[in-house]
Design an enzyme around this catalytic site. Structure first.
Site, PDB file in Angstrom:
ATOM      1  N   THR A 225      -9.511   0.495 -10.315  1.00 12.70           N
ATOM      2  CA  THR A 225      -8.570  -0.327  -9.571  1.00 12.70           C
ATOM      3  C   THR A 225      -8.600  -1.589 -10.393  1.00 12.70           C
ATOM      4  OG1 THR A 225      -9.044   0.641  -7.415  1.00 12.70           O
ATOM      5  CG2 THR A 225      -8.341  -1.633  -7.379  1.00 12.70           C
TER       6      THR A 225
ATOM      7  N   SER B  15      -7.709   0.946   3.093  1.00 15.67           N
ATOM      8  CA  SER B  15      -8.182   0.495   1.781  1.00 15.67           C
ATOM      9  C   SER B  15      -9.399  -0.415   1.956  1.00 15.67           C
ATOM     10  CB  SER B  15      -7.053  -0.290   1.113  1.00 15.67           C
ATOM     11  OG  SER B  15      -7.501  -0.910  -0.061  1.00 15.67           O
TER      12      SER B  15
ATOM     13  N   ARG C  19       0.846  -1.190   0.000  1.00 14.14           N
ATOM     14  CA  ARG C  19       0.000   0.000   0.000  1.00 14.14           C
ATOM     15  C   ARG C  19       0.887   1.247   0.000  1.00 14.14           C
ATOM     16  NH1 ARG C  19      -5.018   1.751  -1.262  1.00 14.14           N
ATOM     17  NH2 ARG C  19      -6.062   2.897   0.402  1.00 14.14           N
TER      18      ARG C  19
HETATM   19  O1  DON Z   1      -7.897   1.159  -1.710  1.00 19.28           O
HETATM   20  C1  DON Z   1      -9.067   1.423  -1.917  1.00 19.28           C
HETATM   21  O2  DON Z   1      -9.973   0.967  -1.277  1.00 19.28           O
HETATM   22  C2  DON Z   1      -9.407   2.351  -3.060  1.00 19.28           C
HETATM   23  N1  DON Z   1      -8.319   3.208  -3.350  1.00 19.28           N
HETATM   24  C3  DON Z   1      -9.792   1.515  -4.223  1.00 19.28           C
HETATM   25  C4  DON Z   1     -10.285   2.338  -5.357  1.00 19.28           C
HETATM   26  C5  DON Z   1     -11.067   1.553  -6.328  1.00 19.28           C
HETATM   27  O3  DON Z   1     -11.325   0.402  -6.160  1.00 19.28           O
HETATM   28  C6  DON Z   1     -11.543   2.288  -7.493  1.00 19.28           C
HETATM   29  N2  DON Z   1     -12.069   1.371  -8.471  1.00 19.28           N
HETATM   30  N3  DON Z   1     -12.920   1.037  -9.017  1.00 19.28           N
END
Ligand code: DON
Length: 567
Positions: free
Chosen positions: A377, A448, A101
């Site tokens: 993501t 996260s 992370r």
């Molecule tokens: O770590 C996290 O929970 C977020 N930064 C994830 C972001 C995310 O999944 C965006 N996607 N669709």
């Protein structure tokens, strides 16, 4: 109407819908493999992984190769400028995780995104270099390879270098998302240079070259983590910061370490759940939700009945309340992990659920925003011929992260600082509320929701799964796991079924098209639940292993355009 008829109709409608524009792939059977399987959001990255497996590499070798390839072929989310989590379950049942992370720079402080009247400064934590945390992906992938891989870095990173240097054909999805983001890219000259097409639009089939990125990947190939965290790449990152008021220094980069951590472990109806612990909330939230829901028996006919959805929603309310209240980087705050994932705690929550009405949300001093739709993501799942499983979710947070490409290095920086709680009760870009546990501190990792997960039966992997989607990651993974264990679906059905999402605040329950029949919706509304429509939530990539018949099933979510390939 009987429940069984409702179920048949839902499946039938879904089969039709899945060939429409809402879901751009027709409903199909999962992909079959005998020896190994890779599923990712990019066909080119999946093929890189499969080639590594075919050469005799293990699931870690393939996962590292896929990770670097995604940084080239899926730049909206695949990355070397962001971070992620990797869950590894070896064929002998040994399980571990790698936490890479991003972290806050050493100069970070709790009020860094607030103005003098303590109000969040618009977009400072979401766009531009000020929003970037210290990237972790390179350190994490290299740590995984060094500890658990069998191939050299040179071998697994080479395909990514070639994809960047020789270019690859843009597919429809990527060309459209680059065009869609034109206005974001033109704000930053270094980004405009790479991700726009000289004022013209990109079309599918265009060759996309990334020479600066190829050079950065070569430095990583030749010097390992030093090729990223020191030397030329580090200089380029720091230069980018200096020009635009960013916080990351040489010291932040050279001090970054990926961390191997124990996984979160749970058990659901006889299956072992292995998932990611803090600084992700994913594993704890998934296990807590499953523990609560284990107290009620579901049959196939209960799928998306008012009983199923009411209990699911009520469980989620408690889980996301706990997330906001207690979760943060456990290297900085005490997270009551054992209590949150205990069966006793779950039973207490279950007993407090009223069978006939929606519970009222605890009031909180929160300002709730309408969240934006376009997030990125990415998740990938790998299973090898030796019986090892790898589940990875990686992110630069928003779609194309901070929108800033490091000039001369060719990769996008994340905008992960927004995952911290900028101010208690103030929602982030995913409407998530946080408390002191997730406040900003120097070198702390932001909380996260990523939930890379492996499910075991008799100590052997049977399901490898995960998703993007911010807070919807947890609910997407949870529903897929239940679809398989409780409702007996195959992995393709489990992944493609319409989903709901609830995260305690905002009070509304989001639902995809066809997730609710009108009578179920009406019944739940009379019980006090409020609904809001969402087009698409999460994008799962999963592998199911049928140990009895020695078949590996792979499935990519019809909400995206990834590829499952087996051999
Ligand atoms: O770590 C996290 O929970 C977020 N930064 C994830 C972001 C995310 O999944 C965006 N996607 N669709």
């Amino acid at each position: 109407m009987s429940n069984i008829r409702k179920y048949v109709i839902v499946v039938f409608i879904f089969t039709i819908v899945s060939s429409s524009t809402l879901f751009n792939l027709a409903y199909s059977k999962p992909i079959l493999g005998k020896k190994g399987m890779v599923v990712s959001a990019s066909d080119l990255a999946t093929k890189v992984g499969i080639e590594i497996l075919k050469k005799g590499g293990n699931a870690i070798d393939a996962a590292v190769g896929v990770g670097f390839a995604l940084a080239v072929t899926f730049p909206a989310a695949g990355n070397i400028g962001g971070g992620g989590f990797l869950v590894f379950v070896r064929n002998d049942g040994f399980a571990t995780t790698i936490d890479y992370r991003e972290k806050a720079p050493a100069s970070a402080h709790r009020n860094m995104y607030l103005d003098s009247s303590l109000s969040p400064i618009p977009s400072m934590s979401t766009e531009g270099v000020t929003s970037a945390g210290v990237p972790g992906s390179v350190a994490g992938l290299l740590l995984a390879l060094e500890k658990y891989g069998t191939m050299s870095l040179q071998e697994v990173i080479q395909p990514a270098i070639e994809l960047a240097e020789r270019g690859f054909k843009l597919n429809y999805e990527l060309s459209q998302s680059l065009n869609f983001n034109y206005k974001n890219f033109e704000k930053f000259p270094s980004t405009k240079k790479i991700f726009t097409n000289n004022e013209k639009k990109f079309s599918d089939g265009d060759i996309f070259l990334q020479n600066d990125l190829a050079e950065t990947l070569k430095r990583i190939r030749d010097y390992g983590t030093d090729g990223f965290y020191r030397g030329k790449t580090a200089d380029l990152i720091v230069d980018q910061m200096k020009g635009e008021g960013g916080f990351i220094t040489h010291g932040d980069l050279s001090n970054y370490k990926a961390i191997e951590r124990l996984p979160i472990r749970g058990n659901y109806r006889g299956y072992d759940v292995i998932s990611m612990g803090p600084p992700s909330s994913g594993g704890i939230a998934l296990v807590e939700a499953l523990n609560i829901l284990e107290n009620i028996k579901f049959s196939k006919e209960d799928f998306h009945s008012s009983k199923h959805l009411h209990y699911l929603i009520e469980a989620l309310k408690c889980v996301y309340f706990d997330r906001a209240e207690y979760l943060g980087d456990s290297d900085f705050v005490t997270v009551p992990v054992e209590r949150l994932i205990s069966k006793q705690y779950a039973k207490k929550i279950f007993d407090s659920i009223d069978l006939n009405s929606a519970s009222k949300n605890k009031s909180i001093n929160a300002k709730v925003f309408e969240s934006k739709e376009s997030f990125e993501t990415t998740h990938y799942s790998v299973y090898d011929s030796y019986g090892n499983a790898v589940s990875v979710t990686t992110t630069i947070n928003g779609s194309f992260g901070s929108h800033v490409v490091v000039d001369g290095a060719g990769f996008l920086l994340n905008n992960e600082m927004d995952d911290f709680s900028l101010k208690p009760g103030f929602p982030n870009m995913y409407d998530l509320i946080g408390s002191e546990a997730n406040s900003i501190q120097p070198n702390k990792r932001m909380l996260s929701s990523m939930t890379p997960t492996v499910i075991l039966k008799d100590n052997k992997p049977v399901l490898i799964i995960g998703s993007p989607g911010g807070p919807m990651i947890i609910t997407s993974v949870l529903q897929a796991v239940m679809n398989i264990i409780d409702f007996g679906m195959d992995v393709e059905q489990a992944i493609n079924m319409p989903r709901i999402h609830h995260q305690w605040l905002p009070e509304e329950i989001y639902h995809e098209p066809f997730a609710l029949s009108s009578d179920v919706k009406m019944k739940l509304e009379t019980m006090g639940h409020k609904f809001q429509h969402r087009n698409s939530m999460g994008r799962l990539e999963g592998i199911l292993i049928d140990r009895k018949n020695n078949i590996i099933y792979g499935a990519t979510d019809c909400r995206g355009s990834g590829l499952a390939e087996g051999f």
